[in-house]
Scaffold this active site. Structure first.
Site, mmCIF file in Angstrom:
data_model
loop_
_atom_site.group_PDB
_atom_site.id
_atom_site.type_symbol
_atom_site.label_atom_id
_atom_site.label_comp_id
_atom_site.label_asym_id
_atom_site.label_seq_id
_atom_site.Cartn_x
_atom_site.Cartn_y
_atom_site.Cartn_z
ATOM 1 N N LYS A 157 5.490 -13.732 4.049
ATOM 2 C CA LYS A 157 5.721 -14.754 3.024
ATOM 3 C C LYS A 157 7.202 -14.728 2.635
ATOM 4 C CE LYS A 157 3.508 -17.864 0.629
ATOM 5 N NZ LYS A 157 3.203 -19.129 1.283
ATOM 6 N N TYR B 68 0.827 -1.215 0.000
ATOM 7 C CA TYR B 68 0.000 0.000 0.000
ATOM 8 C C TYR B 68 0.861 1.266 0.000
ATOM 9 C CZ TYR B 68 -4.033 -2.969 1.360
ATOM 10 O OH TYR B 68 -5.025 -3.910 1.435
ATOM 11 N N ASP C 134 -0.030 -17.542 5.059
ATOM 12 C CA ASP C 134 -1.156 -18.419 4.695
ATOM 13 C C ASP C 134 -1.417 -19.437 5.803
ATOM 14 O OD1 ASP C 134 1.360 -19.305 3.993
ATOM 15 O OD2 ASP C 134 0.828 -19.917 1.964
ATOM 16 N N ASP D 224 -3.929 -6.480 6.959
ATOM 17 C CA ASP D 224 -5.300 -6.101 6.591
ATOM 18 C C ASP D 224 -6.148 -7.351 6.425
ATOM 19 O OD1 ASP D 224 -7.371 -4.490 5.882
ATOM 20 O OD2 ASP D 224 -6.607 -3.979 3.880
ATOM 21 N N ASP E 22 -9.153 -9.029 9.060
ATOM 22 C CA ASP E 22 -10.531 -9.278 8.588
ATOM 23 C C ASP E 22 -10.901 -10.739 8.830
ATOM 24 O OD1 ASP E 22 -10.754 -6.661 7.677
ATOM 25 O OD2 ASP E 22 -11.722 -7.248 5.796
#
Ligand code: ATP
Length: 320
Positions: A159, A114, A190, A214, A218
Site C-alpha cells: 500500500k 507483526y 487491495d 498473510d 488466505d
C-alpha cells in the site's frame, strides 16, 4: 536427518500425525522428534514454548509444525511469531497451485505489522510497523531468486500510496529487481487481492510485507479449495519450518474432520527443501490421485475423515 514434529494445538494434533506418517513411509531411516508447544502446553506447564522445545527446534534439520491457538490475552504472545523470530525464519513461502496457475506468495515473515513492537496507552493501543532495509533486501532477493527459477516475474504488492513504510519497501525491492534483471510490476494490495482471484494465471511470484501476505494467501485459498489445502514454508539462513497456512481451528478440533492436505503438502515442501524432489512429487501425485478418485474431507463436500483421507494417501503412495 532430524525432523522435529510439533503438532501444537487443535487440528494440528490431527493433521500432523497424518503428514508425519507419510514422511516415515518415505524416509523410515530419519529421526522424528516430537516436541511440545502451544496453548495446551502453556495450560499444562505454564509455558507455551519450553526451553527444551526451542532447543530441539534449533537443532533440527527441518521442522514439521501444526498450528497453535493464541488466546486474545494481551500478556500472551503468539508461539509461531516467537519461533519465526527466534529462528529468523524471514521468508514465508505460500504456493497457490491450481488448473492454469502456479503462484508463489513470498511474504516477509519477521517484521512489518507483526514486528511485535506494541504498547497500550491510556486511551489507545499502538502496533509499530517496521520495514527495515536489511529485512526488505533479503526477502526481495528470495523472491527474485525464486522467480528466476520459475516464469521470471515478480509482482510487488503493498500500500505504497498510503504507507511510507511501503514506499520504502518498494524502493528497495525495485532496486533489487533492476539489479537482478528480473521483470517486475507494482500493485496495491487491495487491487491485487481482487485481481489475483479474477486472473490467477497472470501471476508468478508475489512479493509482499508480513500482514498483507498473510491476508492475501488466505484469500487465495479460495482458488484451491480453502484453507485446508494451503501449505507453507518458513525459511531462514539456518532453519526451516513447514506448516499448513490454517490455524488450530478450534471449531472443528477433536472431530477428525479437518482436511490434512495442507499439512501433507507442507511435508512435501519439507522434502523438497531437504533435496528429495522425487519424494515431494510422489506426495503431490498421491494427493491428486486421491482427490481425482473422489476422496474428499468435509470442507470439500465429502465424508472422509482426517485419518481416512490419510490412509488413502498412504494407499496411493505404497501402490506398486
Ligand atoms: P489463526 O488465527 O491461527 O489463523 P483462525 O481460527 O482465525 O486461526 P483457522 O484456525 O485457520 O483460523 O480456521 C478458520 C476456519 O477455517 C475455521 O472455520 C476452520 O474450521 C476452517 N479450517 C481451517 N483449517 C481447516 C482444515 N484443515 N480443514 C477444514 N477446515 C479448516
Amino acid at each position: 536427518m532430524q525432523i522435529v514434529v510439533a503438532p501444537g494445538d487443535g487440528i494440528g494434533k490431527e493433521v500432523i500425525p497424518v503428514a508425519e506418517k507419510i514422511l516415515r513411509i518415505l524416509h523410515p531411516d530419519w529421526e522424528y522428534i516430537p516436541v511440545l508447544l502451544g496453548y495446551d502446553c502453556f495450560v499444562k506447564t505454564g509455558t507455551a514454548l519450553p526451553k527444551e522445545s526451542l532447543m530441539a527446534l534449533t537443532r533440527a534439520d527441518a521442522i514439521l509444525f501444526g498450528a497453535v491457538t493464541t488466546p486474545p490475552d494481551p500478556d500472551y504472545s503468539s508461539v509461531i511469531l516467537s519461533i519465526r523470530k527466534e529462528l529468523d525464519l524471514y521468508a514465508n513461502l505460500r504456493p497457490i497451485i491450481g488448473h492454469g496457475f502456479d503462484i508463489m506468495i513470498v511474504r516477509e515473515n519477521t517484521e512489518g505489522l507483526y514486528a511485535g513492537i506494541e504498547w497500550q496507552e491510556k486511551d489507545r493501543a499502538c502496533s509499530l510497523r517496521v520495514v527495515s532495509e536489511a529485512g526488505t533486501r533479503r526477502i526481495a532477493r528470495t523472491a527474485l531468486a525464486l522467480a528466476k527459477k520459475r516464469k521470471g516475474h515478480v509482482t510487488i504488492g503493498n500500500k505504497a500510496n498510503i504507507l511510507k513504510s511501503d514506499a520504502y519497501f518498494n524502493r528497495i525491492c525495485i532496486g533489487e529487481a533492476e539489479a537482478s534483471g528480473i521483470r517486475y510490476s507494482l500493485k496495491y494490495i487491495d487491487a491485487l487481492v481482487l485481481d489475483l482471484l479474477q486472473h490467477p494465471d497472470r501471476y508468478d511470484v508475489i512479493l509482499t510485507t508480513n500482514i498483507f501476505g498473510d491476508i492475501l494467501s488466505d484469500a487465495a485459498g479460495y482458488l484451491v479449495g480453502g484453507l485446508g489445502c494451503l501449505p507453507s514454508a518458513n525459511i531462514g539462513e539456518r532453519h526451516a519450518l513447514f506448516e499448513p497456512v490454517h490455524g488450530s481451528a478450534p471449531d472443528i478440533a477433536g472431530t477428525n474432520t479437518a482436511n490434512p492436505v495442507a499439512a501433507i503438502r507442507s511435508a512435501a515442501m519439507l522434502l523438497e527443501h531437504l533435496g528429495d524432489t522425487a519424494g515431494a512429487a510422489k506426495i503431490h501425485d498421491a494427493i491428486n490421485q486421491a482427490i481425482h478418485t473422489g476422496c474428499r474431507t468435509h470442507d470439500q463436500g465429502g465424508s472422509y475423515t482426517t485419518s481416512g483421507f490419510g490412509e488413502e494417501i498412504v494407499r496411493w503412495l505404497t501402490k506398486t
